[in-house]
Design a protein around this motif. Structure first.
Motif, PDB file in Angstrom:
ATOM      1  N   ALA A   1       0.817  -1.216   0.000  1.00 49.46           N
ATOM      2  CA  ALA A   1       0.000   0.000   0.000  1.00 49.46           C
ATOM      3  C   ALA A   1       0.855   1.273   0.000  1.00 49.46           C
ATOM      4  O   ALA A   1       0.343   2.370  -0.208  1.00 49.46           O
ATOM      5  CB  ALA A   1      -0.938  -0.004   1.205  1.00 49.46           C
ATOM      6  N   LEU A   2       2.158   1.122   0.232  1.00 54.26           N
ATOM      7  CA  LEU A   2       3.061   2.282   0.184  1.00 54.26           C
ATOM      8  C   LEU A   2       3.956   2.207  -1.054  1.00 54.26           C
ATOM      9  O   LEU A   2       5.070   2.741  -1.066  1.00 54.26           O
ATOM     10  CB  LEU A   2       3.917   2.343   1.465  1.00 54.26           C
ATOM     11  CG  LEU A   2       3.161   2.379   2.806  1.00 54.26           C
ATOM     12  CD1 LEU A   2       4.137   2.394   3.982  1.00 54.26           C
ATOM     13  CD2 LEU A   2       2.236   3.610   2.884  1.00 54.26           C
TER      14      LEU A   2
ATOM     15  N   GLY B   1      -6.012   2.523   8.026  1.00 48.50           N
ATOM     16  CA  GLY B   1      -7.219   2.623   7.204  1.00 48.50           C
ATOM     17  C   GLY B   1      -7.114   1.947   5.845  1.00 48.50           C
ATOM     18  O   GLY B   1      -8.115   1.773   5.162  1.00 48.50           O
ATOM     19  N   LYS B   2      -5.916   1.554   5.414  1.00 48.66           N
ATOM     20  CA  LYS B   2      -5.781   0.896   4.104  1.00 48.66           C
ATOM     21  C   LYS B   2      -6.221  -0.566   4.243  1.00 48.66           C
ATOM     22  O   LYS B   2      -5.940  -1.213   5.261  1.00 48.66           O
ATOM     23  CB  LYS B   2      -4.323   0.920   3.634  1.00 48.66           C
ATOM     24  CG  LYS B   2      -3.705   2.306   3.684  1.00 48.66           C
ATOM     25  CD  LYS B   2      -3.306   2.777   2.313  1.00 48.66           C
ATOM     26  CE  LYS B   2      -2.455   4.015   2.441  1.00 48.66           C
ATOM     27  NZ  LYS B   2      -2.692   5.038   1.478  1.00 48.66           N
TER      28      LYS B   2
ATOM     29  N   ILE C   1       5.341   3.372   9.780  1.00 49.29           N
ATOM     30  CA  ILE C   1       4.631   2.502   8.821  1.00 49.29           C
ATOM     31  C   ILE C   1       3.176   2.298   9.268  1.00 49.29           C
ATOM     32  O   ILE C   1       2.244   2.434   8.468  1.00 49.29           O
ATOM     33  CB  ILE C   1       5.301   1.099   8.727  1.00 49.29           C
ATOM     34  CG1 ILE C   1       6.781   1.212   8.414  1.00 49.29           C
ATOM     35  CG2 ILE C   1       4.544   0.193   7.755  1.00 49.29           C
ATOM     36  CD1 ILE C   1       7.165   1.165   6.992  1.00 49.29           C
ATOM     37  N   LEU C   2       2.992   1.999  10.567  1.00 45.63           N
ATOM     38  CA  LEU C   2       1.625   1.761  11.059  1.00 45.63           C
ATOM     39  C   LEU C   2       0.759   2.992  10.819  1.00 45.63           C
ATOM     40  O   LEU C   2      -0.398   2.881  10.410  1.00 45.63           O
ATOM     41  CB  LEU C   2       1.645   1.401  12.552  1.00 45.63           C
ATOM     42  CG  LEU C   2       2.196   0.033  12.902  1.00 45.63           C
ATOM     43  CD1 LEU C   2       2.204  -0.175  14.419  1.00 45.63           C
ATOM     44  CD2 LEU C   2       1.395  -1.084  12.229  1.00 45.63           C
TER      45      LEU C   2
ATOM     46  N   VAL D   1       1.958  -9.858   6.225  1.00 46.14           N
ATOM     47  CA  VAL D   1       1.094  -8.673   6.263  1.00 46.14           C
ATOM     48  C   VAL D   1       1.516  -7.786   7.436  1.00 46.14           C
ATOM     49  O   VAL D   1       2.126  -8.266   8.394  1.00 46.14           O
ATOM     50  CB  VAL D   1      -0.412  -9.035   6.409  1.00 46.14           C
ATOM     51  CG1 VAL D   1      -0.929  -9.778   5.204  1.00 46.14           C
ATOM     52  CG2 VAL D   1      -0.670  -9.850   7.660  1.00 46.14           C
ATOM     53  N   ILE D   2       1.192  -6.513   7.329  1.00 49.46           N
ATOM     54  CA  ILE D   2       1.496  -5.595   8.425  1.00 49.46           C
ATOM     55  C   ILE D   2       0.415  -5.748   9.499  1.00 49.46           C
ATOM     56  O   ILE D   2      -0.780  -5.611   9.213  1.00 49.46           O
ATOM     57  CB  ILE D   2       1.564  -4.129   7.930  1.00 49.46           C
ATOM     58  CG1 ILE D   2       2.641  -3.971   6.846  1.00 49.46           C
ATOM     59  CG2 ILE D   2       1.830  -3.178   9.093  1.00 49.46           C
ATOM     60  CD1 ILE D   2       4.061  -4.323   7.272  1.00 49.46           C
ATOM     61  N   ALA D   3       0.851  -6.068  10.711  1.00 51.86           N
ATOM     62  CA  ALA D   3      -0.073  -6.269  11.828  1.00 51.86           C
ATOM     63  C   ALA D   3      -0.781  -4.950  12.175  1.00 51.86           C
ATOM     64  O   ALA D   3      -0.281  -3.874  11.842  1.00 51.86           O
ATOM     65  CB  ALA D   3       0.694  -6.779  13.037  1.00 51.86           C
ATOM     66  N   GLU D   4      -1.930  -5.059  12.866  1.00 55.14           N
ATOM     67  CA  GLU D   4      -2.652  -3.849  13.292  1.00 55.14           C
ATOM     68  C   GLU D   4      -1.849  -3.113  14.361  1.00 55.14           C
ATOM     69  O   GLU D   4      -1.857  -1.894  14.438  1.00 55.14           O
ATOM     70  CB  GLU D   4      -4.030  -4.217  13.857  1.00 55.14           C
ATOM     71  CG  GLU D   4      -4.995  -4.814  12.828  1.00 55.14           C
ATOM     72  CD  GLU D   4      -5.469  -3.784  11.788  1.00 55.14           C
ATOM     73  OE1 GLU D   4      -5.421  -2.567  12.090  1.00 55.14           O
ATOM     74  OE2 GLU D   4      -5.863  -4.208  10.680  1.00 55.14           O
ATOM     75  N   GLN D   5      -1.162  -3.898  15.215  1.00 58.99           N
ATOM     76  CA  GLN D   5      -0.332  -3.289  16.252  1.00 58.99           C
ATOM     77  C   GLN D   5       0.895  -4.135  16.498  1.00 58.99           C
ATOM     78  O   GLN D   5       0.880  -5.332  16.206  1.00 58.99           O
ATOM     79  CB  GLN D   5      -1.135  -3.137  17.544  1.00 58.99           C
ATOM     80  CG  GLN D   5      -1.663  -4.455  18.025  1.00 58.99           C
ATOM     81  CD  GLN D   5      -2.858  -4.265  18.952  1.00 58.99           C
ATOM     82  OE1 GLN D   5      -3.619  -3.294  18.825  1.00 58.99           O
ATOM     83  NE2 GLN D   5      -3.035  -5.170  19.884  1.00 58.99           N
TER      84      GLN D   5
END
Ligand SMILES: O=c1nc[nH]c2c1ncn2[C@H]1C[C@H](O)[C@@H](COP(=O)(O)OP(=O)(O)OP(=O)(O)O)O1
Ligand SMILES: [Mg+2]
Length: 216
Positions: free
Chosen positions: A80-81, A112-113, A106-107, A143-147
Motif C-alpha cells: 500500500a506504500l 485505514g488501508k 509505517i503503522l 502482512v502488516i499487523a494492526e499493532q
C-alpha cells in the motif's frame, strides 16, 4: 587451525549478526565479526537496489580487511506504500531513529488501508578483496499487523505478521524465524553451496593467501 582464511560478516546490526552466525554455523571456515577488527570506515549505502548495497558493503569490507566478506542488505516492502520503505528501510524515520519510531511510521501511514500485504527481501553478497562476488537473494511474504507484538528479533519484526505461523516475526524464536524468513531462505541456498563457495573463495583470494592455504 589448518585454514588461515576467514569470512567476515560485514554488518553492524546485532540482530542480523546473531541470525547470520546461526545460519553459518556449519560453514567450514572461521567466521569473524566487524568487532574483531579495529575501527573501520562506514560504507555509504547509497545504491538503488539491495543488490548494489549488499555488494558495496561486502566488497568494501573485503578490500579494507583483506578477508573475504559477507554482507546482507535487506528491507521491508509494503504494497500500500508502493514498495516503501524498501532500500530506505534503515533510514525511514531519519538516520538516528529507533526501530520503534520506524515501525510506528509505517503503522501510521497504512492506517485505514485495506491492503496490508508486505514482504521482506534480502540480498546476500560474498566478496573477495579483488572485487568478484557471489549473490543470493530471497523474499518472504506477510502482512502488516494492526499493532506491534512480540519482543524477539529486530527492526520491523514486531509489525510483520506471518500468516502461516499466525505470529509476528517478533513472536518467533530465532530458529523459527530463520526457518521461514527472507534471510533464512537466502542462506538455505548459501548452505547448499558451502563447498562450492569455499572453493570459489580459495580460487579468488590473492596469491599469498592461496599460498598460505595450501599446507598439504
Ligand atoms: O529480518 C528482519 N526483521 C526486521 N527488520 C528487518 C529484517 N531485515 C531487514 N530489516 C530492516 C532493518 C533495517 O531497518 C533494514 C535493513 O537495512 P540494512 O542496511 O540492510 O541493515 P542495517 O543498516 O540494519 O545493518 P547493516 O547495513 O550494517 O547490515 O531493514
Ligand atoms: Mg545498513
Amino acid at each position: 587451525m589448518q585454514n588461515s582464511i576467514a569470512l567476515v560478516v560485514a554488518t553492524r546490526n546485532k540482530g542480523k549478526t546473531s541470525e547470520i552466525r546461526e545460519l553459518l554455523k556449519d560453514f567450514p571456515i572461521e567466521i569473524k565479526n566487524l568487532d574483531d577488527f579495529g575501527p573501520i570506515p562506514q560504507v555509504e549505502e547509497d545504491g538503488d537496489t539491495f543488490d548494489e548495497n549488499a555488494y558495496k558493503k561486502a566488497s568494501f569490507t573485503a578490500r579494507i580487511l583483506g578477508y573475504p566478506a559477507l554482507a546482507d542488505d535487506s528491507g521491508l516492502l509494503v504494497d500500500a506504500l508502493d514498495g516503501a520503505p524498501g532500500v530506505y528501510s534503515a533510514r525511514y524515520a531519519g538516520e538516528n531513529a529507533t526501530d520503534e519510531e520506524r515501525y510506528a511510521k509505517i503503522l501510521q501511514e497504512i492506517k485505514g488501508k485495506t491492503n496490508r500485504k508486505a514482504a521482506f527481501e534480502c540480498v546476500i553478497s560474498i566478496a573477495v578483496p579483488t572485487g568478484p562476488a557471489l549473490t543470493y537473494e530471497a523474499r518472504c511474504e506477510g502482512v502488516i499487523a494492526e499493532q506491534p507484538s512480540g519482543s524477539n528479533g529486530f527492526g520491523y519484526d514486531p509489525i510483520f505478521y506471518y500468516p502461516e505461523l499466525k505470529k509476528t516475526f517478533a513472536e518467533l524464536t530465532q530458529e523459527e524465524k530463520n526457518s521461514v524468513s527472507h534471510r533464512g531462505k537466502a542462506f538455505r541456498e548459501v548452505q547448499e553451496e558451502f563447498d562450492k563457495i569455499l572453493i570459489w573463495i580459495r580460487q579468488n583470494m590473492p596469491v599469498q593467501e592461496k599460498f598460505i592455504c595450501s599446507e598439504d
